[in-house]
Design an enzyme around this catalytic site. Structure first.
Site, PDB file in Angstrom:
ATOM      1  N   PHE A  24       0.811  -1.080   0.203  1.00 44.82           N
ATOM      2  CA  PHE A  24      -0.031   0.135  -0.096  1.00 44.82           C
ATOM      3  C   PHE A  24       0.990   1.046   0.154  1.00 44.82           C
ATOM      4  O   PHE A  24       0.309   2.278   0.517  1.00 44.82           O
ATOM      5  CB  PHE A  24      -1.132  -0.063   1.025  1.00 44.82           C
ATOM      6  CG  PHE A  24      -1.900  -1.249   1.407  1.00 44.82           C
ATOM      7  CD1 PHE A  24      -2.450  -2.033   0.161  1.00 44.82           C
ATOM      8  CD2 PHE A  24      -1.532  -1.950   3.031  1.00 44.82           C
ATOM      9  CE1 PHE A  24      -3.047  -3.023   0.714  1.00 44.82           C
ATOM     10  CE2 PHE A  24      -2.103  -3.165   2.806  1.00 44.82           C
ATOM     11  CZ  PHE A  24      -2.687  -3.922   1.821  1.00 44.82           C
ATOM     12  N   CYS A  25       2.128   1.303  -0.478  1.00 44.13           N
ATOM     13  CA  CYS A  25       2.888   2.367  -0.611  1.00 44.13           C
ATOM     14  C   CYS A  25       3.105   2.860   0.787  1.00 44.13           C
ATOM     15  O   CYS A  25       3.344   4.247   0.945  1.00 44.13           O
ATOM     16  CB  CYS A  25       2.253   3.495  -1.642  1.00 44.13           C
ATOM     17  SG  CYS A  25       2.315   3.149  -3.233  1.00 44.13           S
ATOM     18  N   ALA A  26       3.082   2.033   1.712  1.00 47.77           N
ATOM     19  CA  ALA A  26       3.645   2.354   3.055  1.00 47.77           C
ATOM     20  C   ALA A  26       4.501   1.284   3.625  1.00 47.77           C
ATOM     21  O   ALA A  26       4.095   0.496   4.491  1.00 47.77           O
ATOM     22  CB  ALA A  26       2.494   2.571   3.941  1.00 47.77           C
TER      23      ALA A  26
END
Length: 479
Positions: free
Chosen positions: A400-402
């Site tokens: 999740f781009c985290a």
């Protein structure tokens, strides 16, 4: 310019009574367990059907709002009404150009009101939250130190490449977050300009962060703070003044507004004192040749300083329309209904022992409609593919781009491999990723109920179809 047309009267506007009537009709058919909850707001795609790999079709359940929320029907109708009047802004004497300029600048006022900005704050239109925070990064004063938690989305974790950055470890309580920041700010050396970047709501866990308390800590130590509200603004009212943040950034595509626009709003001094984010027409007020053959440029001191080029007028107007629609719908009702959906999903997942919901602050932490989890014995990409192919449910799997946050929540080594998407693990193999379900103002009860039922069936009975890995994604095997 007093003769400029007024967009509010010149452009045919959508019939709000019709929209309200549609919402009322949908409320009458909604199977809500809580009669106090409002109906879902009408969104595009709510009647789209998709094929199932097992045969037949089903209405698509869009449960990936945290990536991009569907456009509100109200927004789409407003944009369609304006489209015939489109003209280039700020540069034309013609009627449509002046009308579009009026609409563009009124949209700036609407966004400022939506965010409860202070007098003197600027609203700069960008492409996205990522673009907004990169813009702010370009305005940092010399020797500015940046403090950011490892829990941030990459949009707010990575733009600070030209500054001295301190990455703070993931806190396990809101109080720990504030204490961690206070210690870091107090220990900084030298004691110069500083900026804190923090999310309002996690794009992984949905948990709300103590923004007001973090802002107070930042200001007590002579620092400024920017709020990444990409996941907060679509779900809760956001007040720049009440939270006492210096800047706020968010994206239109998460706020039920299509066309790729974003906002950076807040204090004007750093924005005015820096070089324009982009050099070009619109940002420049006066350009003249010098005797030595060079060029002298006088830049705008307004928001236009960082809005070079022809702006995305329709994207900006769609954001303003979404702000009005959410305000008119009433955040109290929207929050109450979303809390009902959150309770439904969390209660359903709690009945499946193989499911582990990811959380930083614990089960009782307030949150928005974003929930990530893993399923024992399942590759997350395989599980998400089965939800889509066999139930017509769209969720997201990955990091999740985290990446640092998800790795922390999964208890993996920070150096473990992983991508912002599905890994190469085959169905059934363990993977370093999770599954995320997210929803909002346009989500019907049936979508979350179908999701909960699908999770239970998949865990109990397994997938009905065979799957394989193709180009890094798990897909139905149709061969």
């Amino acid at each position: 310019m007093s003769a400029r047309p007024n967009a509010a009267t010149a452009v045919a506007t959508v019939d709000t009574a019709t929209v309200a009537g549609t919402a009322t009709a949908e409320c009458a058919t909604a199977e809500s367990a809580d009669p106090c909850c409002a109906a879902p707001l009408p969104v595009l795609g709510r009647d789209v059907t998709v094929p199932l790999v097992t045969g037949g079709e089903v209405t698509y359940a869009a449960l990936d709002y945290a990536a991009s929320a569907p456009a509100l029907q109200r927004v789409w109708d407003d944009v369609a009404a304006y489209a015939p009047y489109y003209g280039s802004v700020h540069r034309g004497a013609g009627y449509l150009s002046q009308l579009s300029t009026d609409l563009f600048e009124n949209s700036r006022v609407t966004v400022a009101e939506f965010l409860d900005c202070r007098p003197g704050d600027q609203v700069v239109f960008t492409r996205s939250t990522t673009d907004s925070l990169n813009l702010l990064a370009a305005t940092l004063p010399e020797d500015c130190q940046v403090f950011v938690f490892e829990t941030e989305h990459h949009a707010s974790l990575l733009p600070w490449r030209d500054a001295r950055v301190t990455y703070l470890n993931a806190p396990r309580t809101p109080e720990q977050a504030v204490a961690t920041l206070e210690r870091a700010l107090a220990d900084r050396d030298p004691y110069g300009p500083a900026l804190v970047c923090v999310t309002g709501a996690s794009n992984v866990t949905g948990e709300l962060w103590p923004v007001k308390e973090l802002a107070a800590a930042a200001h007590a130590h002579g620092a400024r703070i920017v709020l990444d509200a990409a996941q907060l603004a679509p779900h809760h009212p956001v007040s720049v003044q009440e939270l006492d943040v210096d800047w706020i950034a968010f994206s239109g595509h998460k706020l039920y507004a299509p066309f790729g626009s974003g906002v950076l709003a807040g204090r004007s001094d750093w924005l005015q004192d820096s070089e324009p984010y982009l050099a070009g027409g619109g940002a420049s007020r006066k350009v003249a040749r010098r005797a030595d053959g060079g060029v002298d440029v006088e830049w705008h001191t307004t928001a236009a300083r960082h809005e070079a080029g022809s702006p995305n007028v329709i994207g900006v107007y769609s954001i303003a329309s979404a702000c009005k629609a959410l305000t008119e719908a009433g955040f109290d009702q929207l929050v109450a209904r979303e809390r009902h959906l959150i309770d439904t999903v969390r209660a359903g997942l709690a009945e499946v022992p193989e499911v582990r919901v990811l959380s930083l602050f614990g089960d009782d932490a307030p949150r928005v409609g974003v929930i990530s989890f893993v399923v024992e014995g399942w590759n997350s990409s395989h599980f998400a593919a089965a939800l889509s192919a066999e139930y017509g449910i769209g969720v997201r799997d990955g990091l999740f781009c985290a990446h640092p946050l998800v790795r922390t929540l999964l208890g993996s080594d920070p150096q473990d491999p992983g991508e912002c998407g599905a890994p190469e693990a085959a169905p059934g193999e363990r993977s370093l990723n999770a599954i995320r379900v997210s929803f909002g103002a346009g989500t019907p009860d049936e979508h979350v109920e179908r999701f909960v039922g699908a999770v239970k069936e998949l865990v109990r009975d397994g997938a009905q179809w065979k799957y394989r890995t193709e180009d890094g994604r798990c897909v139905p095997d149709r061969g």
